[in-house]
Enzyme design. Structure first.
Site, PDB file in Angstrom:
ATOM      1  N   GLU A   1      -5.161  -9.035  -0.073  1.00 25.59           N
ATOM      2  CA  GLU A   1      -6.160  -8.388   1.118  1.00 25.59           C
ATOM      3  C   GLU A   1      -7.684  -7.994   0.646  1.00 25.59           C
ATOM      4  O   GLU A   1      -7.369  -7.845  -0.701  1.00 25.59           O
ATOM      5  CB  GLU A   1      -5.496  -7.632   1.429  1.00 25.59           C
ATOM      6  CG  GLU A   1      -4.515  -7.452   2.728  1.00 25.59           C
ATOM      7  CD  GLU A   1      -3.889  -6.016   3.305  1.00 25.59           C
ATOM      8  OE1 GLU A   1      -4.467  -5.591   4.331  1.00 25.59           O
ATOM      9  OE2 GLU A   1      -2.480  -5.885   3.618  1.00 25.59           O
TER      10      GLU A   1
ATOM     11  N   GLU B   1       0.685  -1.126   0.240  1.00 23.68           N
ATOM     12  CA  GLU B   1      -0.367  -0.267  -0.144  1.00 23.68           C
ATOM     13  C   GLU B   1       1.151   0.859  -0.053  1.00 23.68           C
ATOM     14  O   GLU B   1       0.651   2.804   0.613  1.00 23.68           O
ATOM     15  CB  GLU B   1      -0.893  -0.334   1.277  1.00 23.68           C
ATOM     16  CG  GLU B   1      -2.113  -1.341   1.584  1.00 23.68           C
ATOM     17  CD  GLU B   1      -2.731  -0.927   2.362  1.00 23.68           C
ATOM     18  OE1 GLU B   1      -2.904  -0.293   2.758  1.00 23.68           O
ATOM     19  OE2 GLU B   1      -4.108  -1.641   1.538  1.00 23.68           O
TER      20      GLU B   1
HETATM   21  C1  BG6 Z   1      -4.799  -2.308   5.134  1.00 23.42           C
HETATM   22  C2  BG6 Z   1      -3.670  -3.352   5.366  1.00 23.42           C
HETATM   23  O1  BG6 Z   1      -5.255  -1.596   4.140  1.00 23.42           O
HETATM   24  O2  BG6 Z   1      -6.107  -2.349   6.141  1.00 23.42           O
HETATM   25  C3  BG6 Z   1      -3.332  -3.708   6.714  1.00 23.42           C
HETATM   26  O3  BG6 Z   1      -2.012  -3.211   4.393  1.00 23.42           O
HETATM   27  C4  BG6 Z   1      -4.677  -3.583   7.059  1.00 23.42           C
HETATM   28  O4  BG6 Z   1      -2.193  -3.802   7.351  1.00 23.42           O
HETATM   29  C5  BG6 Z   1      -6.192  -3.697   6.600  1.00 23.42           C
HETATM   30  O5  BG6 Z   1      -4.574  -4.232   8.731  1.00 23.42           O
HETATM   31  C6  BG6 Z   1      -6.939  -3.325   7.191  1.00 23.42           C
HETATM   32  O6  BG6 Z   1      -7.700  -2.441   8.376  1.00 23.42           O
HETATM   33  P1  BG6 Z   1      -7.866  -1.993   9.973  1.00 23.42           P
HETATM   34  O7  BG6 Z   1      -7.491  -0.453   9.635  1.00 23.42           O
HETATM   35  O8  BG6 Z   1      -8.552  -2.303   9.656  1.00 23.42           O
HETATM   36  O9  BG6 Z   1      -6.381  -2.601  10.343  1.00 23.42           O
END
Ligand code: BG6
Length: 462
Positions: free
Chosen positions: A362, A158
C-alpha cells in the site's frame, strides 16, 4: 531500472470494497459489528466489488496491472471462523482469481485484513491460545482451495498497527485475561506471530511454487533534533512500531528495547514451550509493507498526552517517546505527512536490517475527489505517486531487491474511519456516504497516468 517482470499492481481489502449479499452465507466480522463513524457509508454496500468484480478486473487489465493485491474475507470462507465451509464464498474467490488470471494479472492474496470473525472474537479472539490453531486451519484451507493458482501470499495486514493502535482502528478487544491491557495487546501479537510462523512453514510444505511474507506498516521515525534523548526516543518508537515484529518473524529473535519495555510494564507475553523454536524455524520469502508517511519523535518531557490520541504529534508513552511535528514535510488534507524521501530512508533501513526481497502492498493519497464531466482531475494523486515511485526507482538502482508495487487503491473504497468520501482509487466509484450513487465506474486522470507508467516499466513518470 525495474526488472522486466516487475509486478506493477494495486490494492484493496475485502471489507472495504466488497459489500455483501444477504444470501451469500458470509459470517459477521469485527467490521460488521463495530459502530461506524456517523454519516459514513455502510460496509454492506461499499464499492460492491462482490457484484462488480468482472468489470473491476477488466478495468485493471486496461490500466495494465500485472498484479492485484486483495484480501480474502475469512468469514466468507468460514462464517464462524472454523467449522463448515461456505461454498458461495469459495466460489466468489475462485471466480475472482480466475478472472485475474484470464488477464494475466497475478493475484496477491492477503489472508486477513482487519476483519476477524466475530464468532471467534466471542470465544476470546487473538487473546486466547486457540487463535493460533484457528488461523492455521483457515490458512491451510486457503492453500488447499486456491494454492494451485495463487503464488504470492500475505499473512496478516498491519499486525503492528493492530497491536499499537487497535483501539483506534477498532481491532483491539480486551477479554481481561492478562495482568493488564498492555500484556493483552502483546499476547495477541504473540499469538499472531506464532500463527504466522506455522503458516509460513505450512505454505512452504504444501505449495512448492508459492512465496509468503507478512504485510506490516513500516515507517521510519526520525528524532526531532540530534539531542541524544531525542535519538533514543526515536529508537524506542522504531523498535515498538517497526522492528519488534520483523525481528521475530525474520530472525525468531526478541527485540531488546521492547523486552525491557514489556518487563517494566509487567506485560511480557506468555510463551508456550516450543514457541521460540517455531519462530526461529519460519522463514518468510519476502517482506511486504504499507508506506504512507514518516513520523517524528522527541524525548517525553512530561507533557505526553496519551497513546490513543489520533494525532501522532500528541501521542506517546511516558518515559519512552513523544510524537512531534516535522518542520520539513507538508501534509495531506487529512494531516498525513507527505515524505517521499522518507520512503527511500525507510526502504534502506528495512533492507539493511533484513536482507529480504521487498514489495509495497500500500502507498497512496487519500483525498476528497471532485467528480466532473465523467472523470476526476486528480493531479495531486499523480504527484504523490510519481514522487514515491521515483524514490522506489532510486532504491532499486542502489541494489534493493523489489518485486512489486501495489498502491492503495485500485478503485475507490471505504476508508478505515472517514467513509468513502476519503478516496484513494485510480477508478472513481459513484457512491457517497449517504448510500446514494449508481456504483458506476469512471477512469480518473491517474488511471491514464499509471497506465503509461506501467507500459514504460516505470521509466515514464511524466
Ligand atoms: C492502511 C490500511 O493502514 O491504510 C488500509 O491497511 C487503509 O485498510 C489505508 O484503508 C488508508 O487508511 P485510511 O484510514 O485513510 O483508510
Amino acid at each position: 531500472m525495474f526488472k522486466k517482470d516487475f509486478l506493477w499492481g494495486a490494492s484493496t481489502s475485502a471489507y472495504q470494497c466488497e459489500g455483501g449479499d444477504p444470501n451469500d452465507g458470509k459470517g459477521k466480522s469485527w467490521q460488521d459489528v463495530k459502530k461506524i463513524p456517523e454519516g459514513t457509508l455502510d460496509f454492506s454496500i461499499a464499492s460492491d466489488h462482490y457484484h462488480h468484480y468482472k468489470e473491476d478486473v477488466r478495468l485493471m487489465a486496461e490500466m495494465g496491472l500485472k498484479a492485484y493485491r486483495f484480501s480474502i474475507a475469512w468469514t466468507r470462507i468460514y462464517p464462524d471462523g472454523t467449522g463448515e465451509i461456505n461454498q458461495k464464498g469459495v466460489d466468489f474467490y475462485n471466480a475472482l482469481i480466475n478472472e485475474c488470471i484470464k488477464y494475466d494479472i497475478e493475484p496477491i492474496v492477503t489472508m486477513f485484513h482487519f476483519d476477524y470473525p466475530q464468532a471467534l472474537e466471542e470465544k476470546g479472539g487473538w487473546s486466547c491460545r486457540e487463535s493460533v490453531d484457528w488461523f492455521v486451519n483457515y490458512a491451510s484451507t486457503l492453500f488447499r482451495l486456491f494454492g494451485d493458482r495463487v503464488h504470492y501470499w500475505l499473512t496478516i495486514n498491519e499486525q503492528n498497527l493492530m497491536t499499537l493502535y487497535g483501539k483506534l482502528i477498532g481491532t483491539f478487544h480486551s477479554h481481561g485475561l492478562y495482568n493488564n491491557e498492555i500484556q493483552e495487546m502483546y499476547q495477541q501479537n504473540h499469538h499472531m506471530l506464532v500463527a504466522q510462523a506455522i503458516v509460513i512453514d505450512e505454505c512452504h510444505k504444501m505449495l512448492k511454487n508459492a512465496k509468503i511474507g507478512p504485510a506490516l506498516n513500516i515507517a521510519l521515525a526520525y528524532p526531532l533534533t540530534c539531542k541524544p534523548k531525542d535519538i533514543q526516543a526515536a529508537q524506542n518508537y522504531n523498535a515498538m512500531r517497526n522492528w519488534f515484529y520483523l525481528d521475530a518473524l525474520v530472525y525468531g529473535r526478541n527485540n531488546v528495547i521492547m523486552d525491557a519495555y514489556l518487563k517494566k510494564n509487567n506485560a511480557m507475553p506468555q510463551m508456550m514451550p516450543g514457541d521460540k523454536e517455531l519462530l526461529e524455524k519460519a522463514h518468510p520469502d519476502f517482506i511486504s509493507f504499507n508506506y504512507y508517511n514518516t513520523l517524528v519523535c522527541e524525548a517525553d518531557d512530561g507533557t505526553t498526552e496519551s497513546f490513543e490520541s489520533p494525532i501522532f504529534a500528541r501521542r506517546g508513552i511516558k518515559g519512552f517517546f513523544k510524537g512531534a511535528k516535522s518542520p520539513y514535510t507538508k501534509s495531506t488534507a487529512y494531516g498525513w505527512e507527505i515524505d517521499p524521501d522518507g520512503f527511500l530512508t525507510t526502504i534502506r533501513e528495512l533492507y539493511s536490517k533484513y536482507h529480504l526481497p521487498l514489495m509495497i502492498s500500500e502507498n497512496g493519497l487519500g483525498a476528497v475527489d471532485e467528480f466532473r464531466d465523467g472523470t476526476v482531475e486528480d493531479d495531486y494523486r499523480i504527484d504523490f505517486l510519481r514522487d514515491h515511485i521515483e524514490k522506489l526507482r532510486e532504491a532499486v538502482d542502489e541494489g534493493v531487491e523489489f518485486f512489486s508495487y501495489c498502491p492503495w487503491s485500485a478503485f475507490d473504497l471505504i476508508s478505515t474511519t472517514k467513509g468513502i468520501s476519503k478516496r484513494y482509487g485510480f477508478i472513481y466509484v459513484d457512491m457517497n456516504d449517504q448510500g446514494g450513487g449508481s456504483l458506476n465506474r469512471y477512469k480518473k486522470k491517474s488511471f491514464y497516468w499509471y497506465q503509461k507508467v506501467i507500459k514504460s516499466n516505470g521509466e515514464n513518470l511524466k
